[in-house]
Design a protein around this motif. Structure first.
Motif, PDB file in Angstrom:
ATOM      1  N   GLY A   1       4.804   8.222 -10.986  1.00 19.67           N
ATOM      2  CA  GLY A   1       4.551   7.781 -12.352  1.00 19.67           C
ATOM      3  C   GLY A   1       4.594   6.287 -12.552  1.00 19.67           C
ATOM      4  N   GLY A   2       4.365   5.523 -11.491  1.00 16.28           N
ATOM      5  CA  GLY A   2       4.422   4.070 -11.589  1.00 16.28           C
ATOM      6  C   GLY A   2       3.059   3.408 -11.622  1.00 16.28           C
ATOM      7  N   ASN A   3       3.081   2.082 -11.649  1.00 16.03           N
ATOM      8  CA  ASN A   3       1.868   1.265 -11.614  1.00 16.03           C
ATOM      9  C   ASN A   3       2.121   0.131 -10.630  1.00 16.03           C
ATOM     10  N   VAL A   4       1.419   0.154  -9.503  1.00 18.03           N
ATOM     11  CA  VAL A   4       1.720  -0.780  -8.433  1.00 18.03           C
ATOM     12  C   VAL A   4       1.440  -2.224  -8.825  1.00 18.03           C
ATOM     13  N   GLN A   5       0.496  -2.448  -9.730  1.00 19.95           N
ATOM     14  CA  GLN A   5       0.209  -3.825 -10.126  1.00 19.95           C
ATOM     15  C   GLN A   5       1.386  -4.437 -10.875  1.00 19.95           C
ATOM     16  N   GLU A   6       2.017  -3.648 -11.733  1.00 21.80           N
ATOM     17  CA  GLU A   6       3.181  -4.158 -12.451  1.00 21.80           C
ATOM     18  C   GLU A   6       4.368  -4.348 -11.494  1.00 21.80           C
ATOM     19  N   VAL A   7       4.516  -3.415 -10.567  1.00 21.37           N
ATOM     20  CA  VAL A   7       5.595  -3.520  -9.585  1.00 21.37           C
ATOM     21  C   VAL A   7       5.398  -4.759  -8.708  1.00 21.37           C
ATOM     22  N   ALA A   8       4.175  -4.936  -8.211  1.00 17.35           N
ATOM     23  CA  ALA A   8       3.884  -6.076  -7.330  1.00 17.35           C
ATOM     24  C   ALA A   8       4.070  -7.401  -8.064  1.00 17.35           C
ATOM     25  N   HIS A   9       3.646  -7.442  -9.329  1.00 14.73           N
ATOM     26  CA  HIS A   9       3.803  -8.670 -10.109  1.00 14.73           C
ATOM     27  C   HIS A   9       5.274  -9.051 -10.241  1.00 14.73           C
ATOM     28  N   ALA A  10       6.106  -8.057 -10.512  1.00 14.80           N
ATOM     29  CA  ALA A  10       7.521  -8.331 -10.730  1.00 14.80           C
ATOM     30  C   ALA A  10       8.223  -8.738  -9.432  1.00 14.80           C
TER      31      ALA A  10
ATOM     32  N   HIS B   1      -1.291  -7.047  -2.833  1.00 16.64           N
ATOM     33  CA  HIS B   1      -2.386  -6.420  -3.586  1.00 16.64           C
ATOM     34  C   HIS B   1      -2.761  -5.121  -2.884  1.00 16.64           C
ATOM     35  N   ALA B   2      -2.472  -4.016  -3.545  1.00 17.56           N
ATOM     36  CA  ALA B   2      -2.763  -2.711  -2.960  1.00 17.56           C
ATOM     37  C   ALA B   2      -4.265  -2.519  -2.813  1.00 17.56           C
ATOM     38  N   GLY B   3      -4.652  -1.787  -1.780  1.00 23.07           N
ATOM     39  CA  GLY B   3      -6.073  -1.570  -1.545  1.00 23.07           C
ATOM     40  C   GLY B   3      -6.306  -0.601  -0.408  1.00 23.07           C
ATOM     41  N   PRO B   4      -7.476  -0.687   0.217  1.00 21.07           N
ATOM     42  CA  PRO B   4      -7.831   0.276   1.266  1.00 21.07           C
ATOM     43  C   PRO B   4      -7.336  -0.085   2.661  1.00 21.07           C
ATOM     44  N   GLY B   5      -6.485  -1.091   2.775  1.00 25.56           N
ATOM     45  CA  GLY B   5      -5.998  -1.526   4.080  1.00 25.56           C
ATOM     46  C   GLY B   5      -6.573  -2.870   4.457  1.00 25.56           C
ATOM     47  N   PHE B   6      -5.942  -3.519   5.438  1.00 24.38           N
ATOM     48  CA  PHE B   6      -6.418  -4.836   5.847  1.00 24.38           C
ATOM     49  C   PHE B   6      -7.480  -4.712   6.940  1.00 24.38           C
ATOM     50  N   GLY B   7      -8.331  -5.733   7.007  1.00 21.57           N
ATOM     51  CA  GLY B   7      -9.361  -5.793   8.038  1.00 21.57           C
ATOM     52  C   GLY B   7      -9.622  -7.237   8.388  1.00 21.57           C
ATOM     53  N   GLY B   8     -10.818  -7.510   8.928  1.00 19.17           N
ATOM     54  CA  GLY B   8     -11.199  -8.877   9.241  1.00 19.17           C
ATOM     55  C   GLY B   8     -11.010  -9.241  10.695  1.00 19.17           C
ATOM     56  N   SER B   9     -11.204 -10.518  10.963  1.00 18.53           N
ATOM     57  CA  SER B   9     -11.201 -11.004  12.345  1.00 18.53           C
ATOM     58  C   SER B   9      -9.809 -11.265  12.887  1.00 18.53           C
ATOM     59  N   CYS B  10      -8.791 -11.300  12.028  1.00 18.78           N
ATOM     60  CA  CYS B  10      -7.451 -11.714  12.481  1.00 18.78           C
ATOM     61  C   CYS B  10      -6.411 -10.606  12.448  1.00 18.78           C
TER      62      CYS B  10
ATOM     63  N   ASN C   1       0.828  -1.207   0.000  1.00 17.28           N
ATOM     64  CA  ASN C   1       0.000   0.000   0.000  1.00 17.28           C
ATOM     65  C   ASN C   1       0.862   1.257   0.000  1.00 17.28           C
ATOM     66  N   GLN C   2       1.976   1.225   0.727  1.00 19.05           N
ATOM     67  CA  GLN C   2       2.860   2.385   0.702  1.00 19.05           C
ATOM     68  C   GLN C   2       3.587   2.493  -0.634  1.00 19.05           C
ATOM     69  N   VAL C   3       3.920   1.356  -1.237  1.00 23.69           N
ATOM     70  CA  VAL C   3       4.496   1.380  -2.583  1.00 23.69           C
ATOM     71  C   VAL C   3       3.494   1.971  -3.572  1.00 23.69           C
ATOM     72  N   ALA C   4       2.208   1.660  -3.388  1.00 19.43           N
ATOM     73  CA  ALA C   4       1.159   2.214  -4.256  1.00 19.43           C
ATOM     74  C   ALA C   4       1.142   3.733  -4.177  1.00 19.43           C
ATOM     75  N   ASP C   5       1.301   4.279  -2.964  1.00 23.64           N
ATOM     76  CA  ASP C   5       1.353   5.731  -2.820  1.00 23.64           C
ATOM     77  C   ASP C   5       2.513   6.315  -3.614  1.00 23.64           C
ATOM     78  N   LEU C   6       3.666   5.652  -3.547  1.00 21.63           N
ATOM     79  CA  LEU C   6       4.833   6.116  -4.297  1.00 21.63           C
ATOM     80  C   LEU C   6       4.582   6.043  -5.790  1.00 21.63           C
ATOM     81  N   CYS C   7       3.969   4.958  -6.242  1.00 24.61           N
ATOM     82  CA  CYS C   7       3.687   4.804  -7.670  1.00 24.61           C
ATOM     83  C   CYS C   7       2.803   5.927  -8.188  1.00 24.61           C
ATOM     84  N   GLU C   8       1.787   6.274  -7.416  1.00 22.96           N
ATOM     85  CA  GLU C   8       0.870   7.330  -7.847  1.00 22.96           C
ATOM     86  C   GLU C   8       1.587   8.665  -8.040  1.00 22.96           C
ATOM     87  N   LYS C   9       2.557   8.930  -7.180  1.00 27.13           N
ATOM     88  CA  LYS C   9       3.221  10.233  -7.232  1.00 27.13           C
ATOM     89  C   LYS C   9       4.452  10.246  -8.135  1.00 27.13           C
TER      90      LYS C   9
END
Length: 443
Positions: A232-241, A254-263, A222-230
């Motif tokens: 000129g990157g694409n986090v999906q391509e970065v994460a895949h590699a 997988h970048a997104g809105p943060g983790f949640g759930g019961s655990c 998620n922090q890498v996604a922030d860097l990509c946005e600013k």
């Protein structure tokens, strides 16, 4: 072998049903009579793919039963699993062990000599030893074995995870406990599933360390996604590699809105609190907890800003469960995001394939809709928060036609640029500089 499973929440119900599928006699215990009545009738009280079928078959074949009579269930059991909740304790983030302690007291009063007591709940290091000593004090002179057997079930794929796990972790102190667990998991042993036999303390730490590490991977990307946005990157391509590196692995990148759930939320808080208690600070995980909370608010701010830019009165939210294939909304990012949107004075129109019933009480004021299309009606912004399959092939032209605005904020990166062409939608994903405007810019 007779098994008693105390607690029919997510872990207890799935584990009890799967042990019955292995061929054991399983008695599942809960103090909630209404819940037990529903389960006895073959009604699964959680949404988990495949669970209904397994429950029905094993009830029919006489291997699986449900009861409120803990004493009777425990008295006839060779192996007693404790699978009750360990929520975060208010104030310090430590795991609240009151339900474990209450279950242990009841087990101590009813168990037969030679019983094997297994804590399957997620508990902080030292808990198994404490519970062992508590039971010894209650039943002096009565032999029993203490075992730690943490679960690693992912909601939405829990049956598969139980039947084909990466490994089974067992903390034991004696031969009787070790052999009982080998017998309980024999069907997995025949499939050559690795079984890690270790100490009580190691088993407890393994569970928390595993979840903390996975949560850290989510926060990292998620922090890498922030860097990509600013930058000129694409986090999906970065994460895949980077995920192709076997030392790193692709899962949980997988970048997104943060983790949640019961655990993850409660386990990261408890792991950090345990580190402080032992004067061995887990500063990486403390930062993960803080960043994840900030992440949810940052995503809410994006949606609110887009709504204000389009003079929208309402926002459509697609997905409120913390992940697909579950109706669990515990600490789901959508809960905080929707609350922030409402606080900004906007109406939320929401849909989720499974979680709307459980979400109603937690999210007052939300307009609940029967479909994604109904949610989009009159909305200035549509925000996709949970990557349900039902949202992966939406008619995006229809969505655009139903909205008063045209912004689609995809916080799970479900769609690609080519999917949006010709729809009239202003598409904004996560971690893609070309799909999300910088502050002050308009598409």
């Amino acid at each position: 072998m007779n098994i008693s499973m105390i607690g029919t929440g997510y872990v207890g119900l799935v584990s009890g049903v799967c042990f019955a599928e292995f061929g054991f006699q399983v008695s599942c215990v809960d103090l909630n009579a209404g819940l037990i009545a529903r389960l006895s009738a073959g009604e699964a009280t959680i949404f988990e793919p495949g669970l209904d079928e397994l429950m029905t078959r094993n009830i029919r074949d006489g291997r699986l039963s449900f009861t409120t009579d803990l004493a009777a269930s425990v008295a006839g059991a060779d192996v007693i699993f404790i699978a009750v909740g360990t929520p975060s304790r208010r104030g310090d983030g430590e795991a609240d062990l009151q339900y474990i302690e209450a279950a242990a007291d009841a087990v101590a009063a009813a168990m037969k000599p030679g019983a094997v007591i297994v804590i399957k709940s997620t508990v902080v290091v030292g808990t198994n030893a404490r519970i062992r000593d508590r039971i010894r004090a209650a039943r002096p002179g009565v032999e029993f074995s203490m075992v730690s057997n943490p679960e690693f079930l992912r909601e939405g794929s829990a049956i598969e995870d139980f039947m084909r796990p990466d490994r089974v972790v067992v903390g034991v102190e004696d031969t009787r406990g070790r052999e009982a667990m080998r017998r309980v998991y024999r069907p997995l042993y025949l499939r050559e599933t690795p079984m890690v036999m270790t100490t009580l303390e190691n088993a407890e730490i393994i569970k928390y360390a595993a979840n903390a590490f996975l949560a850290m991977k989510v926060t990292f990307i998620n922090q890498v996604a922030d860097l990509c946005e600013k930058a000129g990157g694409n986090v999906q391509e970065v994460a895949h590699a980077i995920g192709m590196d076997k030392r790193i692995g692709a899962k949980f990148l997988h970048a997104g809105p943060g983790f949640g759930g019961s655990c993850f939320p409660k386990d990261t808080r408890a792991f950090a609190a345990t580190g402080r208690r032992f004067d061995a600070p887990q500063t990486l995980i403390e930062e993960v907890v803080a960043v994840n909370e900030t992440r949810k608010q940052a995503m809410a701010a994006r949606i609110i800003e887009a709504a204000r830019q389009s003079d929208a009165a309402s926002v459509a939210v697609l997905g409120v469960a913390f992940k697909p294939n579950t109706d669990d909304i515990r600490e789901a990012p959508a809960i905080d995001i929707i609350a922030a949107i409402q606080k900004a004075g906007l109406t939320v129109r929401a849909h989720d394939p499974e979680a709307m019933v459980t979400a109603r009480a937690a999210l007052p004021g939300v307009v609940w809709c029967n479909s994604a299309y109904e949610a989009a009606e009159g909305a200035g912004v549509t925000a996709l928060l949970t990557e349900w399959n039902a949202y992966r092939a939406l008619d995006l032209k229809k969505i655009a036609g139903l909205m008063t605005g045209n912004v689609l904020i995809d916080l799970r990166n479900v769609y690609k640029a080519e999917d949006i062409e010709g729809t009239g939608l202003d598409y904004r994903s996560v971690g893609n500089s070309s799909a999300f405007p910088k502050a002050g810019e308009h598409h």
